[in-house]
Design an enzyme around this catalytic site. Structure first.
Site, PDB file in Angstrom:
ATOM      1  N   LYS A 218     -15.110  40.070  22.985  1.00 33.84           N
ATOM      2  CA  LYS A 218     -14.915  40.142  24.437  1.00 33.84           C
ATOM      3  C   LYS A 218     -16.253  40.273  25.168  1.00 33.84           C
ATOM      4  O   LYS A 218     -16.469  39.655  26.216  1.00 33.84           O
ATOM      5  CB  LYS A 218     -13.979  41.299  24.801  1.00 33.84           C
ATOM      6  CG  LYS A 218     -12.548  41.106  24.295  1.00 33.84           C
ATOM      7  CD  LYS A 218     -11.915  39.823  24.822  1.00 33.84           C
ATOM      8  CE  LYS A 218     -10.420  39.764  24.565  1.00 33.84           C
ATOM      9  NZ  LYS A 218      -9.809  38.495  25.020  1.00 33.84           N
TER      10      LYS A 218
ATOM     11  N   ASN B 177      -7.056  32.475  27.672  1.00 35.01           N
ATOM     12  CA  ASN B 177      -6.361  33.759  27.645  1.00 35.01           C
ATOM     13  C   ASN B 177      -5.998  34.199  26.231  1.00 35.01           C
ATOM     14  O   ASN B 177      -5.896  35.389  25.964  1.00 35.01           O
ATOM     15  CB  ASN B 177      -5.091  33.666  28.504  1.00 35.01           C
ATOM     16  CG  ASN B 177      -4.104  34.771  28.187  1.00 35.01           C
ATOM     17  OD1 ASN B 177      -4.328  35.934  28.497  1.00 35.01           O
ATOM     18  ND2 ASN B 177      -3.014  34.416  27.522  1.00 35.01           N
TER      19      ASN B 177
ATOM     20  N   TYR C 198     -13.088  42.990  18.018  1.00 31.05           N
ATOM     21  CA  TYR C 198     -12.488  42.599  19.307  1.00 31.05           C
ATOM     22  C   TYR C 198     -13.482  42.837  20.449  1.00 31.05           C
ATOM     23  O   TYR C 198     -13.665  41.991  21.324  1.00 31.05           O
ATOM     24  CB  TYR C 198     -11.206  43.412  19.510  1.00 31.05           C
ATOM     25  CG  TYR C 198     -10.385  43.038  20.718  1.00 31.05           C
ATOM     26  CD1 TYR C 198      -9.578  41.901  20.705  1.00 31.05           C
ATOM     27  CD2 TYR C 198     -10.383  43.836  21.858  1.00 31.05           C
ATOM     28  CE1 TYR C 198      -8.797  41.563  21.815  1.00 31.05           C
ATOM     29  CE2 TYR C 198      -9.608  43.511  22.963  1.00 31.05           C
ATOM     30  CZ  TYR C 198      -8.811  42.374  22.935  1.00 31.05           C
ATOM     31  OH  TYR C 198      -8.043  42.047  24.034  1.00 31.05           O
ATOM     32  N   CYS C 199     -14.140  44.000  20.438  1.00 33.56           N
ATOM     33  CA  CYS C 199     -15.106  44.321  21.500  1.00 33.56           C
ATOM     34  C   CYS C 199     -16.303  43.375  21.442  1.00 33.56           C
ATOM     35  O   CYS C 199     -16.819  42.959  22.484  1.00 33.56           O
ATOM     36  CB  CYS C 199     -15.574  45.766  21.384  1.00 33.56           C
ATOM     37  SG  CYS C 199     -14.240  46.963  21.679  1.00 33.56           S
ATOM     38  N   ALA C 200     -16.728  43.025  20.246  1.00 37.36           N
ATOM     39  CA  ALA C 200     -17.840  42.071  20.097  1.00 37.36           C
ATOM     40  C   ALA C 200     -17.459  40.721  20.686  1.00 37.36           C
ATOM     41  O   ALA C 200     -18.246  40.094  21.405  1.00 37.36           O
ATOM     42  CB  ALA C 200     -18.212  41.924  18.620  1.00 37.36           C
TER      43      ALA C 200
END
Length: 254
Positions: A164, A95, A160-162
């Site tokens: 996730k 998490n 961050y998107c990469a």
């Protein structure tokens, strides 16, 4: 339904908004939880709260293990330490995560590196470490918290998107490798959830976000906790390689 009695869980970022909700949800269903995070004092206080609220005749109490996920050595020691304490790990919940937002042309190497190291690389290392003991036990639940923006993208969050989106691919690959041994690997992708991180937003920012959500409100940590408790359960044994989107309809991804 979804009784986790007799199961042990390791949760990273366990004292944060979403992490604490997940830990409570697993403990409420009877699991023994090893809480991991970088803030020892916060973890110990949360461990005491969990032991007061969710003591269980079946185990000796919830425990905390401090770990800085930016430190590779500590990451490599986390699963062995949890195995030492718990005896076995049935459920791993990845998490923990950080953001270092910036537009692409302004993003510094260290902003990219920090997010990839903590959000993606440490998740890989923990997945790798639990795989062998779970294969031996012929049972396991690997749950990783991604994000709606891993599927949709988001300006200012290329790193961050990469990370996730990368987790989603990793999860699908691992799910195929371990499925025959009774181990599942899935993601939960929260949308906007009310946490200390979102409380810093202005009322105007919150209103703009709520305007993009069909349910017209942010979700609660418990919404993510419930999704994790389901995926951790024996009942979810035929669900693997999936992403459960919990976002109030903000992005309807099939």
């Amino acid at each position: 339904m979804f009784d986790l009695t007799g199961m042990n869980a390791l949760v990273t970022g366990a004292a944060g908004g979403i992490g604490s909700a997940i830990s409570r949800a697993l403990a409420a269903q009877g699991a023994r939880v090893a809480l991991s995070g970088s803030n020892g004092a916060k973890l110990r206080a949360f461990r005491d709260e969990l032991n007061e609220s969710f003591a269980h005749h079946d185990h000796d109490g919830h425990v905390e293990i401090t770990c800085d996920l930016s430190n590779t050595t500590q990451v490599e020691e986390l699963v062995p330490a949890a195995l030492d304490t718990l005896g076995k790990i049935d459920i791993l919940v990845n998490n923990a995560g950080i953001t270092r937002d910036n537009l692409a042309m302004r993003m510094k190497d260290e902003e990219w590196d920090a997010v990839i190291r903590i959000n993606l690389e440490s998740t890989f290392r923990l997945m790798r470490a639990v795989t062998r003991p779970m294969m031996k036990a012929r049972f396991g639940r690997i749950i990783t918290i991604t994000s709606v923006v891993g599927a949709t993208g988001n300006p200012g969050q290329m790193n961050y998107c990469a990370a996730k989106a990368g987790i989603t691919g990793m999860t699908k690959s691992l799910a195929q490798e371990v499925a025959s041994r009774g181990i599942t690997a899935n993601c939960v992708a929260p949308g906007f959830i009310r946490t200390p991180m979102t409380e810093v937003l202005t009322d105007d920012q919150k209103a703009a976000i709520n305007g993009r959500i069909p349910m017209a409100r942010m979700g609660e940590g418990d919404d993510i906790g419930a999704a994790a408790a389901y995926l951790a359960s024996r009942e979810a044994g035929y669900v693997t390689g999936q992403t459960l989107h919990v976002n109030g309809g903000m992005a309807m991804i099939s």
